[in-house]
Motif scaffolding. Structure first.
Motif, PDB file in Angstrom:
ATOM      1  N   GLY A 124       0.831  -1.184  -0.033  1.00 35.05           N
ATOM      2  CA  GLY A 124       0.005  -0.071  -0.001  1.00 35.05           C
ATOM      3  C   GLY A 124       0.875   1.240  -0.196  1.00 35.05           C
ATOM      4  N   ALA A 125       1.920   1.119   0.923  1.00 34.53           N
ATOM      5  CA  ALA A 125       2.736   2.553   0.854  1.00 34.53           C
ATOM      6  C   ALA A 125       3.705   2.574  -0.591  1.00 34.53           C
ATOM      7  CB  ALA A 125       3.852   2.308   2.083  1.00 34.53           C
ATOM      8  N   GLN A 162      -6.418  -4.235  -6.271  1.00 36.94           N
ATOM      9  CA  GLN A 162      -6.895  -2.974  -6.012  1.00 36.94           C
ATOM     10  C   GLN A 162      -5.686  -1.927  -6.402  1.00 36.94           C
ATOM     11  OE1 GLN A 162      -6.986  -3.662  -1.908  1.00 36.94           O
ATOM     12  NE2 GLN A 162      -8.354  -5.358  -2.168  1.00 36.94           N
ATOM     13  N   LEU A 163      -4.841  -2.394  -7.000  1.00 34.90           N
ATOM     14  CA  LEU A 163      -3.724  -1.289  -7.494  1.00 34.90           C
ATOM     15  C   LEU A 163      -4.074  -0.734  -8.745  1.00 34.90           C
ATOM     16  CD1 LEU A 163      -0.603  -3.137  -6.344  1.00 34.90           C
ATOM     17  CD2 LEU A 163      -1.740  -1.217  -5.130  1.00 34.90           C
ATOM     18  N   VAL A 168       4.390  -0.753  -9.447  1.00 33.49           N
ATOM     19  CA  VAL A 168       3.950  -1.424  -8.314  1.00 33.49           C
ATOM     20  C   VAL A 168       3.375  -2.687  -8.516  1.00 33.49           C
ATOM     21  CG1 VAL A 168       2.859  -1.527  -6.018  1.00 33.49           C
ATOM     22  CG2 VAL A 168       4.229   0.654  -6.773  1.00 33.49           C
ATOM     23  N   THR A 169       2.546  -2.700  -9.694  1.00 35.88           N
ATOM     24  CA  THR A 169       1.761  -3.900  -9.944  1.00 35.88           C
ATOM     25  C   THR A 169       2.797  -4.882 -10.549  1.00 35.88           C
ATOM     26  OG1 THR A 169       0.802  -2.661 -12.057  1.00 35.88           O
ATOM     27  CG2 THR A 169      -0.718  -3.164 -10.253  1.00 35.88           C
ATOM     28  N   GLU A 170       3.659  -4.396 -11.570  1.00 38.33           N
ATOM     29  CA  GLU A 170       4.791  -5.230 -12.007  1.00 38.33           C
ATOM     30  C   GLU A 170       5.446  -5.821 -10.982  1.00 38.33           C
ATOM     31  OE1 GLU A 170       5.736  -5.699 -15.074  1.00 38.33           O
ATOM     32  OE2 GLU A 170       4.874  -4.186 -16.599  1.00 38.33           O
ATOM     33  N   TRP A 171       5.987  -4.727  -9.867  1.00 35.00           N
ATOM     34  CA  TRP A 171       6.902  -5.493  -8.725  1.00 35.00           C
ATOM     35  C   TRP A 171       6.091  -6.555  -8.072  1.00 35.00           C
ATOM     36  CZ3 TRP A 171       8.168   0.224  -7.566  1.00 35.00           C
ATOM     37  CH2 TRP A 171       9.048   0.616  -8.389  1.00 35.00           C
ATOM     38  N   VAL A 172       4.804  -6.284  -7.636  1.00 36.85           N
ATOM     39  CA  VAL A 172       3.939  -7.271  -7.010  1.00 36.85           C
ATOM     40  C   VAL A 172       3.890  -8.605  -7.694  1.00 36.85           C
ATOM     41  CG1 VAL A 172       1.606  -7.937  -6.246  1.00 36.85           C
ATOM     42  CG2 VAL A 172       2.753  -5.378  -5.772  1.00 36.85           C
TER      43      VAL A 172
END
Length: 192
Positions: A124-125, A162-163, A168-172
């Motif tokens: 989230g951060a 939810q992103l 960040v979605t790539e990293w997740v």
């Protein structure tokens, strides 16, 4: 060459994957193409999981583990020689996903799992930082989440839904591969 008892990942191995991807008509909408790209990513994540496990089992000391991670990182993040631009971009996406995996592994080896928050809090951060265009902070938070995943915490993939789509979605996505690799570090066979 490193003097470690096993080579965790080789340039040849990466190149074999790249050659296969280069030879196939990659279509991200096609399931077998998507799986091939995911296998490429998972295969690298497994190598990293094995390095971290070897470090945790005292088979590698901190310096050796960091060297091994750096070796894999250098192989995987080097520019790929693929003529088709779209295919190259897809591989670039895999490389982007893996950046966070490498940094998480390095941080884990260097200073252990993050202790300030949960995996989801860090994700989230990271998303908040990305929204503010502070990509260094975003990557830092995502990597902190990764150290917790290495330590055995769960990444709840519903958070990814939810992103907003972005780095960040790539990293997740990369951390999801890392999580699979930590729980089941079986090698992805190149011929599957």
């Amino acid at each position: 060459m490193s003097n470690s008892p096993t080579e965790f990942y080789s340039a040849e191995r990466w190149q074999n994957w790249i050659d296969r991807i280069d030879d196939e008509e990659i279509d991200p909408e096609d399931e077998s193409s998507a799986r091939l790209l995911l296998n490429l990513q998972d295969d690298t994540a497994i190598a990293i999981a094995k390095i971290v496990a070897a470090y945790d089992d005292d088979e590698l000391d901190q310096e050796q583990a960091l060297e091994e991670i750096a070796d894999v990182r250098e192989i995987v993040l080097s520019e790929v020689d693929i003529d088709d631009e779209e295919t190259r971009m897809l591989v670039d996406g895999v490389q982007t996903s893996l950046v966070c995996v490498f940094i998480a592994a390095e941080e884990y080896v260097a200073s252990g799992p993050a202790e300030e928050a949960s995996v989801n809090d860090y994700i989230g951060a990271a998303a908040d930082a990305e929204a503010e265009e502070d990509l260094d902070a975003a990557l830092g938070y995502a990597a902190q989440a990764g150290t917790l995943i290495i330590d055995g915490e769960e990444l709840d993939m519903t958070i990814a839904e939810q992103l907003e789509y972005g780095l960040v979605t790539e990293w997740v996505n990369g951390l999801d591969s890392l999580q699979s690799a930590m729980s089941d570090p079986e090698v992805v066979e190149e011929d599957e």
